[in-house]
Scaffold this motif. Sequence first.
Motif, PDB file in Angstrom:
ATOM      1  N   ASN A   1     102.454  87.020  47.715  1.00  0.00           N
ATOM      2  CA  ASN A   1     101.520  87.302  46.624  1.00  0.00           C
ATOM      3  C   ASN A   1     102.173  87.287  45.253  1.00  0.00           C
ATOM      4  O   ASN A   1     101.548  87.656  44.275  1.00  0.00           O
ATOM      5  CB  ASN A   1     100.867  88.673  46.852  1.00  0.00           C
ATOM      6  CG  ASN A   1     100.056  88.693  48.122  1.00  0.00           C
ATOM      7  OD1 ASN A   1      99.476  87.685  48.502  1.00  0.00           O
ATOM      8  ND2 ASN A   1     100.031  89.831  48.792  1.00  0.00           N
ATOM      9  N   MET A   2     103.436  86.873  45.183  1.00  0.00           N
ATOM     10  CA  MET A   2     104.150  86.894  43.913  1.00  0.00           C
ATOM     11  C   MET A   2     103.587  85.834  42.974  1.00  0.00           C
ATOM     12  O   MET A   2     103.396  84.685  43.358  1.00  0.00           O
ATOM     13  CB  MET A   2     105.645  86.644  44.122  1.00  0.00           C
ATOM     14  CG  MET A   2     106.451  86.718  42.839  1.00  0.00           C
ATOM     15  SD  MET A   2     108.199  86.407  43.086  1.00  0.00           S
ATOM     16  CE  MET A   2     108.638  87.739  44.140  1.00  0.00           C
ATOM     17  N   THR A   3     103.306  86.231  41.749  1.00  0.00           N
ATOM     18  CA  THR A   3     102.772  85.307  40.756  1.00  0.00           C
ATOM     19  C   THR A   3     103.911  84.549  40.094  1.00  0.00           C
ATOM     20  O   THR A   3     104.891  85.141  39.672  1.00  0.00           O
ATOM     21  CB  THR A   3     101.984  86.071  39.684  1.00  0.00           C
ATOM     22  OG1 THR A   3     100.973  86.838  40.322  1.00  0.00           O
ATOM     23  CG2 THR A   3     101.375  85.132  38.685  1.00  0.00           C
ATOM     24  N   VAL A   4     103.767  83.245  40.016  1.00  0.00           N
ATOM     25  CA  VAL A   4     104.771  82.404  39.380  1.00  0.00           C
ATOM     26  C   VAL A   4     104.129  81.763  38.160  1.00  0.00           C
ATOM     27  O   VAL A   4     103.064  81.162  38.249  1.00  0.00           O
ATOM     28  CB  VAL A   4     105.283  81.308  40.340  1.00  0.00           C
ATOM     29  CG1 VAL A   4     106.281  80.409  39.651  1.00  0.00           C
ATOM     30  CG2 VAL A   4     105.888  81.947  41.573  1.00  0.00           C
ATOM     31  N   VAL A   5     104.777  81.916  37.012  1.00  0.00           N
ATOM     32  CA  VAL A   5     104.259  81.355  35.769  1.00  0.00           C
ATOM     33  C   VAL A   5     105.164  80.205  35.355  1.00  0.00           C
ATOM     34  O   VAL A   5     106.381  80.373  35.245  1.00  0.00           O
ATOM     35  CB  VAL A   5     104.221  82.420  34.653  1.00  0.00           C
ATOM     36  CG1 VAL A   5     103.751  81.809  33.348  1.00  0.00           C
ATOM     37  CG2 VAL A   5     103.344  83.574  35.072  1.00  0.00           C
ATOM     38  N   THR A   6     104.580  79.048  35.122  1.00  0.00           N
ATOM     39  CA  THR A   6     105.325  77.887  34.674  1.00  0.00           C
ATOM     40  C   THR A   6     104.872  77.535  33.265  1.00  0.00           C
ATOM     41  O   THR A   6     103.678  77.338  33.024  1.00  0.00           O
ATOM     42  CB  THR A   6     105.075  76.677  35.603  1.00  0.00           C
ATOM     43  OG1 THR A   6     105.406  77.063  36.935  1.00  0.00           O
ATOM     44  CG2 THR A   6     105.923  75.494  35.196  1.00  0.00           C
TER      45      THR A   6
ATOM     46  N   ASP B   1     107.837  87.538  48.486  1.00  0.00           N
ATOM     47  CA  ASP B   1     106.481  88.004  48.732  1.00  0.00           C
ATOM     48  C   ASP B   1     105.510  86.850  48.504  1.00  0.00           C
ATOM     49  O   ASP B   1     105.583  86.132  47.516  1.00  0.00           O
ATOM     50  CB  ASP B   1     106.172  89.163  47.780  1.00  0.00           C
ATOM     51  CG  ASP B   1     104.867  89.847  48.124  1.00  0.00           C
ATOM     52  OD1 ASP B   1     104.274  89.513  49.170  1.00  0.00           O
ATOM     53  OD2 ASP B   1     104.452  90.723  47.344  1.00  0.00           O
TER      54      ASP B   1
END
Length: 71
Positions: free
Chosen positions: A50-55, A48
Amino acid sequence: MNIAKNMETIFLAALVVVSATSFATASAPAPRLAAPAAVQARVDAGMDANMTVVTVSAKRLSAAEKAQLEG
């Protein structure tokens, strides 16, 4: 206690327990097998957009630092 002599009593006791259990759980609502539509995962060819990715960029604590935090 001789089990062979008391087999009828054991069977009747088990029957009473099973019957009581079935009556006790008869009024309980049936479990939901499917998750709500908002929770179900979408199966797409790709991810998706709109998927949020946190690093997380942080160094790991050394053994001495971990001991200091615990104590």
